[in-house]
Design an enzyme around this catalytic site. Structure first.
Site, PDB file in Angstrom:
ATOM      1  N   ILE A 240      15.586 -43.974 -29.136  1.00 32.56           N
ATOM      2  CA  ILE A 240      16.028 -42.582 -29.068  1.00 32.56           C
ATOM      3  C   ILE A 240      17.196 -42.584 -28.096  1.00 32.56           C
ATOM      4  CG2 ILE A 240      15.446 -40.232 -28.383  1.00 32.56           C
ATOM      5  CD1 ILE A 240      12.601 -40.724 -29.217  1.00 32.56           C
ATOM      6  N   PRO A 241      18.429 -42.447 -28.595  1.00 29.88           N
ATOM      7  CA  PRO A 241      19.622 -42.778 -27.798  1.00 29.88           C
ATOM      8  C   PRO A 241      20.065 -41.691 -26.823  1.00 29.88           C
ATOM      9  CG  PRO A 241      20.287 -42.086 -29.985  1.00 29.88           C
ATOM     10  CD  PRO A 241      18.773 -42.084 -29.985  1.00 29.88           C
ATOM     11  N   CYS A 242      19.260 -41.456 -25.788  1.00 34.82           N
ATOM     12  CA  CYS A 242      19.639 -40.463 -24.788  1.00 34.82           C
ATOM     13  C   CYS A 242      20.861 -40.905 -23.993  1.00 34.82           C
ATOM     14  CB  CYS A 242      18.460 -40.150 -23.875  1.00 34.82           C
ATOM     15  SG  CYS A 242      17.725 -41.581 -23.056  1.00 34.82           S
ATOM     16  N   HIS A 243      21.215 -42.196 -24.071  1.00 37.17           N
ATOM     17  CA  HIS A 243      22.401 -42.674 -23.358  1.00 37.17           C
ATOM     18  C   HIS A 243      23.696 -42.167 -23.982  1.00 37.17           C
ATOM     19  CE1 HIS A 243      21.540 -45.621 -26.571  1.00 37.17           C
ATOM     20  NE2 HIS A 243      22.848 -45.799 -26.618  1.00 37.17           N
TER      21      HIS A 243
END
Length: 280
Positions: A240-243
């Protein structure tokens, strides 16, 4: 003894802090305690681009340019020439919520399998229930990472064993993901958090959005601060690409596993996406 990633991370941290001065190769290599020649070769192996090119990818101006390229998932797929073997998250990640009972009881009656792995961004701890991945944290300190897992699931039975889905995660980090490798996530969160995490899945690789942009896209335009808190609570790093969420002005903002790692993730993804476009 520093690992290659720790040396690369030190260099990236230096680049991030000093990109406005455009540091020389010699200056950056000194942070990794390598000779300029050896550093250039090792960095190229790690990122696929030169340190000078990577410096551009982690600069605020480049972040701003990515924010201006608000491509849809379909457009991003076409632009990078990706096909059915795409890594774009929304094509192969299925998110399932815990039941209210599992949520309230902290995983009572659940058996959670966990294992440690290594990636180009450092070591990580991955854990799963029979329904899918429930936890993926970068783990610079293995004992602390395991304590965090126990804290998140205080009533669950934790079992130290690798599962097939853990191997899927390893292939994902290595960019060896196959179309049949559809990942299932089994997450504990409020309805609000789950909606925010689902929205994160739709940010294409190599692209960025802002906290306010994500809040608007998720239907919570008046709750930017709450959306930021939900992003920070993401239990499944990288998948889950919160970056890929940064501040409006192009600054990186915070990251649960360190701002240097966030810069490494963003810069590396930008390098891979650009390479695909240039190869066309």
């Amino acid at each position: 003894m520093m690992t290659d990633y720790q040396r690369i991370a030190a260099a990236i941290g230096y680049i991030q802090a000093n990109f406005r001065e455009q540091p020389t190769l010699e200056q950056i290599a000194a942070q990794a305690h390598w000779s300029p020649f050896h550093f250039q070769r090792k960095f190229q192996e790690w990122a696929g681009v030169s340190p000078k090119k990577f410096l551009q990818y982690v600069s605020i101006e480049h972040a701003k340019s990515l924010l201006q390229q608000q491509l849809s998932v379909a457009d991003a797929t076409h632009a990078t020439g990706l096909s059915g073997t795409s890594r774009l998250h929304d094509l192969f990640v299925t998110l399932e919520a815990m039941t209210p009972g599992e949520y309230r009881q902290g995983g009572a009656a659940l058996t959670i399998s966990y294992s440690f792995g290594d990636s180009r961004f450092g070591p990580y701890l991955v854990a799963s229930t029979p329904k899918g991945i429930c936890h993926l944290h970068f783990a610079d300190d293995a004992d602390l990472a395991l304590a965090e897992l126990h804290q998140q699931w205080p009533q669950a039975a934790l079992l130290a064993q690798a599962r097939p889905e853990h191997a899927q995660v390893a292939r994902f980090f290595a960019r060896e993901f196959q179309p049949a490798d559809r990942l299932h996530l089994h997450l504990k969160g409020t309805d609000f958090q789950l909606k925010v995490w689902e929205s994160l899945l739709h940010i294409p690789e190599g692209r960025l959005t802002t906290y306010s942009g994500l809040a608007t896209g998720a239907g919570f335009e008046s709750a930017v601060r709450a959306v930021g808190t939900a992003i920070g609570a993401n239990p499944v790093g990288y998948l889950i690409p919160c970056h890929r969420v940064i501040r409006q002005g192009g600054e990186l903002g915070q990251y649960r596993w360190g701002v240097t790692r966030k810069a490494a993730l963003m810069g590396w993804e930008a390098a891979q996406t650009t390479a695909l476009v240039e190869a066309k």
